[in-house]
Design an enzyme around this catalytic site. Sequence first.
Site, PDB file in Angstrom:
ATOM      1  CD  GLU A 254      -2.850  -0.674   2.610  1.00  0.00           C
ATOM      2  OE1 GLU A 254      -2.697   0.394   3.245  1.00  0.00           O
ATOM      3  OE2 GLU A 254      -3.648  -1.566   2.970  1.00  0.00           O
ATOM      4  CD  GLU A 308     -12.014   1.685   0.938  1.00  0.00           C
ATOM      5  OE1 GLU A 308     -12.464   0.661   1.502  1.00  0.00           O
ATOM      6  OE2 GLU A 308     -10.795   1.930   0.826  1.00  0.00           O
ATOM      7  CE  LYS A 311     -10.250   2.778   5.383  1.00  0.00           C
ATOM      8  NZ  LYS A 311      -8.883   2.738   4.838  1.00  0.00           N
ATOM      9  CD  GLU A 317      -7.368   6.089   7.519  1.00  0.00           C
ATOM     10  OE1 GLU A 317      -7.692   4.897   7.421  1.00  0.00           O
ATOM     11  OE2 GLU A 317      -6.240   6.507   7.223  1.00  0.00           O
TER      12      GLU A 317
END
Length: 357
Positions: A254, A308, A311, A317
């Site tokens: 990542e 997203e 999250k 985030e």
Amino acid sequence: MFLGSFVGIFSNGVGVNYGRIANNLPSPSQVPNFLKPLNINRVKVYDSDPKVLQAFAGTSIELIVGLGNEYLQRMSDPQQAQTWIQENILPYLSQTKITCINVGNEVLGADDGETTSYDTYLLPAMKSMYAALVNVGLNKQVCVTTAHSLKILASSSPPSQGVFREDMVEYIKPILDFHTQVNSPFFINAYPYFAYKSDPDNVRLEYTLFEPNEGTVDPNTNLKYDNMLYAQIDAVYSAIKALGHTDVEVKISETGWPSKGDENEAGATIENARMYNRNLMQKMQQGQGTPAHPSQPIDIYIFALFNENMKNGSTSERNFGLYYPNGTLVYDLGVQSYALPRMDYSSSHKNVSNKYV
């Protein structure tokens, strides 16, 4: 109409993380069609959802499948690991190119007590999973690894002095032995963004973004580093060498940069995210290794494909995606756009919590 624009910019050494902690994403069945014209041929997911595995059937996309931390204790049992392989890998392999199982995510060195209880189960689960693959003759086709955060390092600067935390060595040393025995890579989640966020007054933004800068020289090797990510990679290699291993490849499972953050999240902007990923892609296309390992190809997975919205944590985030859920780019990377087919949306997408920050 959905626009994609990574045509030609993704090279062989680049993949993307497909996280699904959101309730507004395109359905899994649409994602391979979404990726294909963008030249993305490697994807990492965080679970073994049948809908996702079926969605990639018949494509040329290589898939890394995740096993959530909550399964580690159960998978330490060889019989349960065998059952998991029989149910979650074997039925799909004839059509879906599953190349790796990522057992757990950022288990070691996490700040929250929730994950530290899994430390002792991590390697046994990896071994059981590998043994299960051996039993069905798939250990050469599907590798087994786990992804770590940089929090397992006690020191990363200068890179030649990278060492693991003393309390982590008892876990990491046998994991490295395992990687050597089975010839699998050491995955690390590396985010220069977090270094900048934590100390914006002393960490040079240009150094984290691959932008022109004076760089830094490792006083022990006289090697010059012009970006933080490569320094982090070499620090991990140094830490691995300090434990007696020079035969384990480091891969970046990542890395990315958020396009939006809270007021106290320095650097989380669309422009910085664009520069980080654009410049990183250009680096990858050049095929250069790190200063300490110039002949070793760098292998990375960008985080992440989509923003997203479910999250937890700070605003950043939820804003690491290259794309908004509606399929439009969060920022322009300066390459040609192509119209993609209209996508369907599912009402809910949930997967194992992926990134612990």
